[in-house]
Scaffold this motif. Structure first.
Motif, PDB file in Angstrom:
ATOM      1  N   UNK A   8       0.690  -1.251   0.180  1.00 31.97           N
ATOM      2  CA  UNK A   8      -0.075  -0.132   0.027  1.00 31.97           C
ATOM      3  C   UNK A   8       0.845   1.416   0.031  1.00 31.97           C
ATOM      4  N   UNK A   9       2.174   1.203  -0.059  1.00 32.36           N
ATOM      5  CA  UNK A   9       3.266   2.283   0.239  1.00 32.36           C
ATOM      6  C   UNK A   9       2.859   3.443  -0.556  1.00 32.36           C
ATOM      7  N   UNK A  10       2.571   2.979  -2.198  1.00 30.49           N
ATOM      8  CA  UNK A  10       2.790   4.274  -3.106  1.00 30.49           C
ATOM      9  C   UNK A  10       1.105   4.659  -3.159  1.00 30.49           C
ATOM     10  N   UNK A  11       0.210   4.094  -2.317  1.00 24.42           N
ATOM     11  CA  UNK A  11      -1.030   4.873  -2.322  1.00 24.42           C
ATOM     12  C   UNK A  11      -1.501   5.529  -1.043  1.00 24.42           C
ATOM     13  N   UNK A  12      -0.723   5.490  -0.037  1.00 27.12           N
ATOM     14  CA  UNK A  12      -0.764   6.001   1.184  1.00 27.12           C
ATOM     15  C   UNK A  12      -1.012   7.395   1.018  1.00 27.12           C
ATOM     16  N   UNK A  13      -0.368   8.076   0.096  1.00 22.71           N
ATOM     17  CA  UNK A  13      -0.563   9.533   0.019  1.00 22.71           C
ATOM     18  C   UNK A  13      -2.138   9.847  -0.406  1.00 22.71           C
ATOM     19  N   UNK A  14      -2.573   8.958  -1.138  1.00 25.02           N
ATOM     20  CA  UNK A  14      -4.246   9.095  -1.369  1.00 25.02           C
ATOM     21  C   UNK A  14      -4.931   9.056  -0.076  1.00 25.02           C
ATOM     22  N   UNK A  15      -4.405   8.170   0.500  1.00 30.23           N
ATOM     23  CA  UNK A  15      -5.445   7.899   1.800  1.00 30.23           C
ATOM     24  C   UNK A  15      -5.213   9.277   2.917  1.00 30.23           C
ATOM     25  N   UNK A  16      -3.924   9.651   2.968  1.00 32.77           N
ATOM     26  CA  UNK A  16      -3.557  10.745   3.838  1.00 32.77           C
ATOM     27  C   UNK A  16      -4.495  11.922   3.349  1.00 32.77           C
ATOM     28  N   UNK A  17      -4.691  12.048   2.090  1.00 27.26           N
ATOM     29  CA  UNK A  17      -5.089  13.395   1.384  1.00 27.26           C
ATOM     30  C   UNK A  17      -6.594  13.361   1.591  1.00 27.26           C
ATOM     31  N   UNK A  18      -7.279  12.279   1.542  1.00 26.38           N
ATOM     32  CA  UNK A  18      -8.584  11.952   1.859  1.00 26.38           C
ATOM     33  C   UNK A  18      -9.025  12.148   3.422  1.00 26.38           C
ATOM     34  N   UNK A  19      -8.163  11.943   4.271  1.00 29.99           N
ATOM     35  CA  UNK A  19      -8.449  12.290   5.682  1.00 29.99           C
ATOM     36  C   UNK A  19      -8.240  13.860   5.799  1.00 29.99           C
ATOM     37  N   UNK A  20      -7.090  14.408   5.266  1.00 33.89           N
ATOM     38  CA  UNK A  20      -6.976  15.664   5.458  1.00 33.89           C
ATOM     39  C   UNK A  20      -8.065  16.699   4.685  1.00 33.89           C
TER      40      UNK A  20
END
Length: 255
Positions: A134-146
C-alpha cells in the motif's frame, strides 16, 4: 507476520461505504450555498431599497396592503419577504433567521463530529504504513483524511458565521413602524442588513469549498480501494460490501 486480511477487510468496507457517503456530501453543501446566497440577495435588495426610499406615513384601511416604501420586488420574488401595513416583521424574514440558527446548529454538530473522526482516522491510518503493497497509495489515503479534516473546520466556521448573521438580523427591528422611524432618522437598518448579507455570502462560499474538498476524494478513494482489494484478494467484481449505505444525517468520515 500477522495476516493482513482483517484490517484490509475493514479498509475495503470504509472505502466502499464512505466513498458513497462522500458523494452525497460533495453535493449537499452546494445546495445549502444556493439557499444562503438567495437569502443574502434578499437582504441586499432590501438594503438597496431602504437606502434611498422616503419613508411614508402608515396607510389605514386594509392591513394587508403592501408597504410601498419598504418593499422590494426582488426580495419578494427571492424569499417572499413582504412588508404589510398592518403586520409586524414579515414571517419570511422570521423564518430566515430561524433557518440560519438551525443551519448553524447542524454545521456545528457535524463539524465537531467530523473533526473528531478525522483525528481518529489519522491514527488508524498509521497502522497501514507497515503494509508495503500500500506504500505508493498511502498519499491518497492521507489526502482523503486531510480533505475531510479541512471540511470539518470549514463547517465549524460556517456554523459560527450563520449564528452571527442571525444575531445581526435580530438587532434590526423589522416592523414597518420601527423601520420607518429609522429611515427617517439615522438610517442604520440598510447597513445592518448589508453586513449580515456579507457574512451569509461568505458562509455560502465556505460551503462550496467544503464541497470541493470532499469531491476531490472521489478518485483517491477509487485508487486506494482498488489497491486494497487487490492485496486482500477480493477483487472488485461485486458491488461492494453488503448492507445499507451510511445515513445522510452525519458528515463524511472514513473511520
Amino acid at each position: 507476520m500477522a495476516d493482513p486480511r482483517p484490517p484490509l477487510d475493514a479498509v475495503l468496507n470504509l472505502a466502499h461505504f464512505h466513498r458513497e457517503h462522500e458523494r452525497f456530501y460533495a453535493t449537499a453543501p452546494l445546495e445549502t450555498a444556493v439557499r444562503l446566497q438567495r437569502h443574502a440577495r434578499t437582504l441586499h435588495a432590501l438594503a438597496d431599497r431602504w437606502q434611498t426610499t422616503t419613508p411614508a406615513p402608515a396607510r389605514g384601511g386594509n392591513p394587508y396592503q403592501g408597504a410601498e416604501d419598504l418593499n422590494s420586488e426582488a426580495a419578494i420574488a427571492l424569499d417572499g419577504a413582504l412588508f404589510m401595513e398592518g403586520e409586524g416583521r414579515p414571517v419570511e424574514l422570521s423564518a430566515m433567521i430561524a433557518e440560519l440558527r438551525t443551519d448553524a446548529e447542524g454545521f456545528a454538530t457535524g463539524g465537531e463530529w467530523l473533526a473528531h473522526a478525522m483525528a481518529s482516522s489519522w491514527g488508524v491510518a498509521a497502522a497501514l504504513l507497515e503494509v508495503d503493497a500500500l506504500a505508493d497509495v498511502m498519499g491518497e489515503r492521507q489526502r482523503i483524511i486531510t480533505n475531510d479534516w479541512l471540511a470539518a473546520h470549514e463547517q465549524s466556521l460556517v456554523a459560527r458565521m450563520l449564528e452571527r448573521a442571525a444575531d445581526m438580523l435580530d438587532r434590526v427591528d423589522l416592523t414597518p413602524t420601527a423601520l420607518r422611524a429609522d429611515l427617517a432618522a439615522a438610517r442604520v437598518s440598510p447597513g445592518r442588513l448589508r453586513a449580515a448579507a456579507e457574512v451569509i455570502d461568505r458562509a455560502a462560499d465556505l460551503c462550496c469549498e467544503s464541497s470541493r474538498l470532499v469531491h476531490d476524494n472521489e478518485r483517491r478513494w477509487r485508487v486506494f480501494r482498488e489497491r486494497a482489494a487487490l492485496l486482500s484478494g477480493t477483487g472488485l467484481s461485486g458491488s461492494g460490501p453488503s448492507g445499507s449505505g451510511l445515513s445522510g444525517s452525519r458528515p463524511p468520515a472514513d473511520g
